[in-house]
Design a protein around this motif. Structure first.
Motif, mmCIF file in Angstrom:
data_model
loop_
_atom_site.group_PDB
_atom_site.id
_atom_site.type_symbol
_atom_site.label_atom_id
_atom_site.label_comp_id
_atom_site.label_asym_id
_atom_site.label_seq_id
_atom_site.Cartn_x
_atom_site.Cartn_y
_atom_site.Cartn_z
ATOM 1 N N SER A 118 0.833 -1.204 0.000
ATOM 2 C CA SER A 118 0.000 0.000 0.000
ATOM 3 C C SER A 118 0.867 1.254 0.000
ATOM 4 N N LYS A 119 0.427 2.245 -0.746
ATOM 5 C CA LYS A 119 1.122 3.524 -0.816
ATOM 6 C C LYS A 119 0.190 4.618 -0.326
ATOM 7 N N GLU A 120 0.758 5.607 0.321
ATOM 8 C CA GLU A 120 -0.041 6.707 0.846
ATOM 9 C C GLU A 120 -0.262 7.742 -0.253
ATOM 10 N N PHE A 121 -1.534 8.022 -0.519
ATOM 11 C CA PHE A 121 -1.900 9.017 -1.521
ATOM 12 C C PHE A 121 -2.264 10.307 -0.801
ATOM 13 N N PRO A 122 -1.675 11.428 -1.186
ATOM 14 C CA PRO A 122 -1.932 12.669 -0.442
ATOM 15 C C PRO A 122 -3.368 13.151 -0.611
ATOM 16 N N THR A 123 -3.893 13.762 0.439
ATOM 17 C CA THR A 123 -5.236 14.340 0.368
ATOM 18 C C THR A 123 -5.186 15.653 -0.398
ATOM 19 N N ILE A 124 -6.259 15.945 -1.079
ATOM 20 C CA ILE A 124 -6.317 17.181 -1.863
ATOM 21 C C ILE A 124 -6.413 18.393 -0.945
ATOM 22 N N VAL A 125 -7.231 18.271 0.099
ATOM 23 C CA VAL A 125 -7.400 19.365 1.053
ATOM 24 C C VAL A 125 -7.173 18.805 2.451
ATOM 25 N N ALA A 126 -6.163 19.288 3.131
ATOM 26 C CA ALA A 126 -5.887 18.865 4.498
ATOM 27 C C ALA A 126 -6.482 19.880 5.472
ATOM 28 N N ARG A 139 -12.526 17.498 5.255
ATOM 29 C CA ARG A 139 -12.439 18.370 4.084
ATOM 30 C C ARG A 139 -12.338 17.551 2.799
ATOM 31 N N GLN A 140 -11.686 16.391 2.885
ATOM 32 C CA GLN A 140 -11.613 15.518 1.715
ATOM 33 C C GLN A 140 -13.002 15.032 1.314
ATOM 34 N N ALA A 141 -13.857 14.748 2.304
ATOM 35 C CA ALA A 141 -15.222 14.315 2.006
ATOM 36 C C ALA A 141 -16.005 15.423 1.298
ATOM 37 N N LEU A 142 -15.811 16.654 1.740
ATOM 38 C CA LEU A 142 -16.471 17.775 1.071
ATOM 39 C C LEU A 142 -15.992 17.911 -0.371
ATOM 40 N N VAL A 143 -14.699 17.694 -0.599
ATOM 41 C CA VAL A 143 -14.167 17.741 -1.966
ATOM 42 C C VAL A 143 -14.814 16.653 -2.817
ATOM 43 N N ILE A 144 -14.986 15.464 -2.245
ATOM 44 C CA ILE A 144 -15.599 14.361 -2.987
ATOM 45 C C ILE A 144 -17.018 14.718 -3.395
ATOM 46 N N VAL A 145 -17.800 15.233 -2.464
ATOM 47 C CA VAL A 145 -19.190 15.595 -2.771
ATOM 48 C C VAL A 145 -19.237 16.689 -3.836
ATOM 49 N N CYS A 146 -18.406 17.710 -3.686
ATOM 50 C CA CYS A 146 -18.381 18.801 -4.672
ATOM 51 C C CYS A 146 -17.956 18.292 -6.045
ATOM 52 N N ALA A 147 -16.991 17.363 -6.081
ATOM 53 C CA ALA A 147 -16.532 16.820 -7.358
ATOM 54 C C ALA A 147 -17.646 16.064 -8.059
ATOM 55 N N VAL A 148 -18.418 15.282 -7.302
ATOM 56 C CA VAL A 148 -19.522 14.526 -7.913
ATOM 57 C C VAL A 148 -20.584 15.481 -8.440
ATOM 58 N N GLN A 210 -8.323 7.565 1.412
ATOM 59 C CA GLN A 210 -9.005 6.764 2.415
ATOM 60 C C GLN A 210 -8.711 5.276 2.269
ATOM 61 N N LEU A 211 -8.566 4.810 1.033
ATOM 62 C CA LEU A 211 -8.422 3.374 0.788
ATOM 63 C C LEU A 211 -6.969 2.922 0.761
ATOM 64 N N PHE A 212 -6.035 3.851 0.630
ATOM 65 C CA PHE A 212 -4.619 3.583 0.406
ATOM 66 C C PHE A 212 -4.425 2.923 -0.960
ATOM 67 N N LEU A 213 -3.394 3.359 -1.624
ATOM 68 C CA LEU A 213 -3.173 2.989 -3.020
ATOM 69 C C LEU A 213 -2.534 1.607 -3.119
ATOM 70 N N GLN A 214 -3.268 0.657 -3.682
ATOM 71 C CA GLN A 214 -2.766 -0.688 -3.934
ATOM 72 C C GLN A 214 -3.676 -1.353 -4.965
ATOM 73 N N LEU A 218 -10.024 -0.956 -5.087
ATOM 74 C CA LEU A 218 -11.377 -0.609 -5.530
ATOM 75 C C LEU A 218 -12.303 -1.815 -5.665
ATOM 76 N N THR A 219 -11.864 -2.981 -5.214
ATOM 77 C CA THR A 219 -12.681 -4.186 -5.395
ATOM 78 C C THR A 219 -14.033 -4.044 -4.723
ATOM 79 N N ALA A 220 -14.038 -3.685 -3.433
ATOM 80 C CA ALA A 220 -15.303 -3.541 -2.714
ATOM 81 C C ALA A 220 -16.109 -2.363 -3.241
ATOM 82 N N SER A 221 -15.436 -1.245 -3.538
ATOM 83 C CA SER A 221 -16.150 -0.058 -4.028
ATOM 84 C C SER A 221 -16.862 -0.332 -5.344
ATOM 85 N N LEU A 222 -16.256 -1.157 -6.214
ATOM 86 C CA LEU A 222 -16.897 -1.444 -7.494
ATOM 87 C C LEU A 222 -18.124 -2.327 -7.325
#
Length: 294
Positions: A118-126, A139-148, A210-214, A218-222
């Motif tokens: 797993s690799k750590e992916f930086p958050t867009i807004v800390a 703040r990352q959750a707010l970015v996700i909602v706004c992006a959608v 949130q999921l860490f990069l590996q 995305l298996t469960a999310s899909l």
């Protein structure tokens, strides 16, 4: 009540991500009439590309935009090279097998190139969480909602107000008639696959902190996203949004309040939703009912 509201808000946040992935699934289905089982792996590869661009020194937002561009080109190339040669066949099983094979290839390729750790992916807004009455959101959750919301607005304008979007709808709805009036059907289908891949790339980049990069992140999310697309209707972008939010809230509440489900068996909620919709309303909440003349 505060715990309940917090779980609903958390569910809406994850539901927004499921909605983004579901919209990419819907775009491919509208373009080619198949479910792309490699959608998650294509998005995962794009997230790795964003991470790699950022490691090479690009600012995070430029790295994500670059990954979306790579994903768009890869999605368009996939439609042109792998899907189109068999698209004229009435039997869609070979196309489904191709997407399953592509899923396995991309998953293995990610592990081969970047490793399985797993690799750590930086958050867009800390920064500290944002309090909204009795509930809190990162703040990352707010970015996700706004992006959608922005993705949904972009797709609405594209399909309702632009010539390219109308041509894409015509190519997906009736390719033979569209070709007769001069619509470049092949090019429109390529754009549809490219857009789906780019949206998946953005969603994966937003989910990666949130999921860490590996490779399997995305298996469960899909699974939840497929449930969202089926619930809303495989040919309806609006249904993808509504379905994603419903699935996010349902699986979060079930994991919290149903003791035998917990957080380890929440995928059963998505599978139950898929089964229930297919049995009771196969076209989904917003899907078009197809009538065949016999």
């Amino acid at each position: 009540m505060q715990v309940f509201l917090q779980q609903v808000v958390d569910g809406l946040t994850w539901g927004a991500l499921y909605a983004a992935f579901a919209m990419s699934i819907v775009l491919v289905y509208r373009a080619s009439g198949i479910v792309n089982f490699a959608q998650g792996e294509m998005a995962m590869i794009a997230a790795f590309c964003a991470w790699q661009f950022h490691q090479w020194g690009a600012p995070l937002y430029l790295a994500i935009l670059g990954a979306m561009a790579v994903a768009f080109l890869f999605g368009a190339a996939t439609e042109r090279v792998l899907i189109r040669p068999l698209a004229s066949s009435t039997n869609h099983m070979p196309l489904v097998i191709i997407t399953l094979g592509l899923m396995l290839v991309l998953n293995s390729a990610a592990g081969w190139i970047w490793g399985v750790q797993s690799k750590e992916f930086p958050t867009i807004v800390a920064g500290p969480v944002v309090t909204l009455g009795p509930v809190a959101m990162s703040r990352q959750a707010l970015v996700i909602v706004c992006a959608v919301v922005l993705i949904a607005g972009f797709l609405y304008v594209l399909f309702q107000r632009t010539q390219v979007g109308l041509a894409m709808r015509a190519a997906a709805g009736n390719p033979d008639s569209a070709q007769l009036i001069g619509v470049p059907v092949g090019r429109m289908l390529m754009i549809g696959w490219g857009l789906a891949a780019a949206i998946g790339a953005l969603a994966a980049s937003l989910a990666a902190p949130q999921l860490f990069l590996q490779p399997n992140m995305l298996t469960a999310s899909l699974i939840y996203s497929f449930a969202a697309a089926v619930l809303g209707g495989l040919d309806s972008p609006v249904g993808a949004i509504v379905g994603g939010l419903c699935v996010g809230v349902a699986e979060n509440l079930a994991g919290t309040y149903v003791s035998w489900i917990g957080h380890d068996f929440k995928q059963a909620v998505a599978l139950a939703l898929i089964l229930g919709v297919l049995l009771l309303k196969p076209e989904g909440l917003y899907g078009a009912r197809k009538v065949a003349r016999v």
